[in-house]
Scaffold this active site. Structure first.
Site, PDB file in Angstrom:
ATOM      1  N   THR A 154       0.850  -1.197   0.000  1.00  0.00           N
ATOM      2  CA  THR A 154       0.000   0.000   0.000  1.00  0.00           C
ATOM      3  C   THR A 154       0.886   1.247   0.000  1.00  0.00           C
ATOM      4  OG1 THR A 154      -0.237  -0.266   2.402  1.00  0.00           O
ATOM      5  CG2 THR A 154      -2.042  -1.080   1.000  1.00  0.00           C
ATOM      6  N   THR A 191       0.023  -1.697   8.386  1.00  0.00           N
ATOM      7  CA  THR A 191      -0.369  -3.096   8.504  1.00  0.00           C
ATOM      8  C   THR A 191       0.813  -3.960   8.090  1.00  0.00           C
ATOM      9  OG1 THR A 191      -2.620  -2.603   7.960  1.00  0.00           O
ATOM     10  CG2 THR A 191      -1.969  -4.836   7.581  1.00  0.00           C
ATOM     11  N   GLU A 277       7.428   4.683   6.963  1.00  0.00           N
ATOM     12  CA  GLU A 277       6.993   5.873   6.238  1.00  0.00           C
ATOM     13  C   GLU A 277       7.875   7.074   6.575  1.00  0.00           C
ATOM     14  OE1 GLU A 277       2.338   4.503   5.901  1.00  0.00           O
ATOM     15  OE2 GLU A 277       3.017   5.629   7.637  1.00  0.00           O
ATOM     16  N   ASN A 408       1.017  10.493   6.722  1.00  0.00           N
ATOM     17  CA  ASN A 408      -0.147  10.029   7.463  1.00  0.00           C
ATOM     18  C   ASN A 408      -1.219  11.094   7.627  1.00  0.00           C
ATOM     19  OD1 ASN A 408       0.168   7.112   8.527  1.00  0.00           O
ATOM     20  ND2 ASN A 408       2.212   8.005   8.653  1.00  0.00           N
ATOM     21  N   THR A 413      -6.660   6.315   6.956  1.00  0.00           N
ATOM     22  CA  THR A 413      -6.282   5.032   7.546  1.00  0.00           C
ATOM     23  C   THR A 413      -7.426   4.026   7.448  1.00  0.00           C
ATOM     24  OG1 THR A 413      -4.804   6.129   9.078  1.00  0.00           O
ATOM     25  CG2 THR A 413      -5.493   3.899   9.643  1.00  0.00           C
TER      26      THR A 413
END
Length: 413
Positions: A154, A191, A277, A408, A413
């Site tokens: 992702t 995840t 990230e 983020n 999310t």
């Protein structure tokens, strides 16, 4: 020296496996989003899953399947929708997914395992899945590992895969793996998904024990942001196609297989942490002198997960005080006067006392990690000794950059 060698092929390197990854229309981006791993024969199956009280439908589905039958033929993974917190309809969607695939493969739904990743609260786009499964099966090949690895990611910047080979008896045995993960990584099994294939013959109870221990020493020892996902899943298959004698009890052969399984899991775990990230480097924390391995890992993971430590490393600041503070709050008793902290080759604290060191050179060491070769010279090593016990443990994380917040803040999310 490791008693195995790295080979190419990922999850299709072991004998008797095929894989595929396609674009089915699950992701708005149009990137690959549906992956499949198939064993030519029924394989022993084990799993380790999220400890979150909010679990995706695929997690509950897999747990129930593996409790009833410790074997499988296929793993289906969709990316784009997590199918978590989606109620009874989410469970029905998971069950339908397995039934659709089983029908196309002409096998029992009981032999299908599932995984999902994506946005929490969103159900799987079932029309896209229904249309995609025949195309997915048609794409299966014994060289399809890279395609599958690319279809499960992702926010990841890179795919993660590995394959190792050793000899058991007089025959080669292989273990391959792929994984995804970049954010929400603080597994207690973020995840985080990982799929492992093996062609050894091993009993189901031993395989589960091996996988649980390997997970503790790898995926459960990494942290990116302190968040545990609803979908964390580690699934491992062993199909016996290497034709080696079955491993049914603890001994030299089981220990060798477990060591290689752990090495595969650690490689994938480090790749996930490095791909955190916004990260610019990998952090490896090694703790020695603790009472036992669990205590050492707890200290190591607390340090690796400290936002202050991570921020200091991103700022190329050799601030050992933050490392000491994190070790002290890990919930593991130790005597402060025994504490030793080393950053790379720089000894910063010994016997609880600060030492003079070249701050500019230590800062340069941190800067070099930000530009070093992937998973080689891009690692910041923090070594901590807390006493004279026999417990040792490792944990992995990454630095905390401005980009983490940016990524983020812009991602649902």
């Amino acid at each position: 020296m490791a008693d195995w060698q790295e080979i190419t092929g990922g999850i299709t390197a072991p004998k008797g496996y095929r894989a595929a990854g396609i674009t089915a229309g699950l992701k708005p981006s149009g990137l690959p989003d549906l992956a499949l791993i198939v064993s030519d024969v029924e394989a022993i199956a084990s799993g380790v899953f999220t400890t979150s009280q909010v679990k995706a439908a695929c997690v509950d589905y897999c747990r129930q399947r593996l409790q009833a039958k410790q074997s499988a033929r296929a793993i289906l993974c969709n990316a784009g929708q997590a199918n978590a917190a989606t109620g009874s309809q989410g469970i029905k969607d998971a069950e339908e997914s397995a039934e659709l695939l089983a029908k196309e493969l002409n096998i029992s739904p009981e032999l299908i395992l599932l995984a999902s990743t994506g946005v929490i609260g969103q159900r799987i786009k079932m029309d896209a899945l229904r249309n995609g499964i025949p195309k997915l099966i048609a794409s299966l090949t014994d060289t399809g590992s890279d395609a599958a690895a690319g279809a499960i990611i992702t926010t990841d910047l890179v795919t993660k895969s590995i394959a190792l080979e050793t000899t058991i008896g007089d025959r080669p045995v292989r273990i391959g793996g792929i994984a995804k993960g970049s954010g929400m990584i603080h597994p207690n099994m973020a995840t985080m998904l990982a799929f492992v294939t093996c062609d050894a013959a091993v009993s189901s109870h031993l395989w589960q024990q091996m996988l649980t221990r390997a997970a503790d020493r790898s995926f459960n020892s990494i942290t990116v942001d302190g968040d545990t996902s609803t979908n964390d899943s580690l699934i491992a298959l062993a199909n016996g196609q290497s034709r080696t004698p079955a491993i049914t009890e603890v001994g030299a052969e089981s220990e060798k297989l477990e060591a290689m399984l752990t090495a595969v899991c650690q490689h994938l775990a480090k790749a996930i942490a490095r791909d955190g990230e916004g990260a610019t480097c990998l952090i490896e924390v090694q703790v020695t002198g603790a009472h036992d391995e669990q205590a050492a890992r707890q200290i190591a993971k607390t340090i690796a997960g400290s936002s202050l430590v991570k921020s200091a490393i991103f700022g190329r600041d050799p601030n050992w005080g933050r490392i000491a503070a994190a070790a002290g709050r890990a919930g593991v008793p130790f005597e402060q006067e025994n504490l030793q902290i080393q950053l790379g080759d720089f000894l910063l604290l010994d016997n609880g006392q600060p030492l003079p060191f070249d701050r500019a050179a230590a800062s340069a060491y941190l800067k070099q990690a930000a530009t070093g070769a992937y998973l080689q010279q891009d690692t910041v090593l923090i070594s901590v000794k807390v006493g004279n016990g026999h417990g040792t443990g490792k944990a992995w994380g990454c630095d905390l950059s401005y980009d983490y917040v940016k990524i983020n803040a812009e991602y649902t999310t």
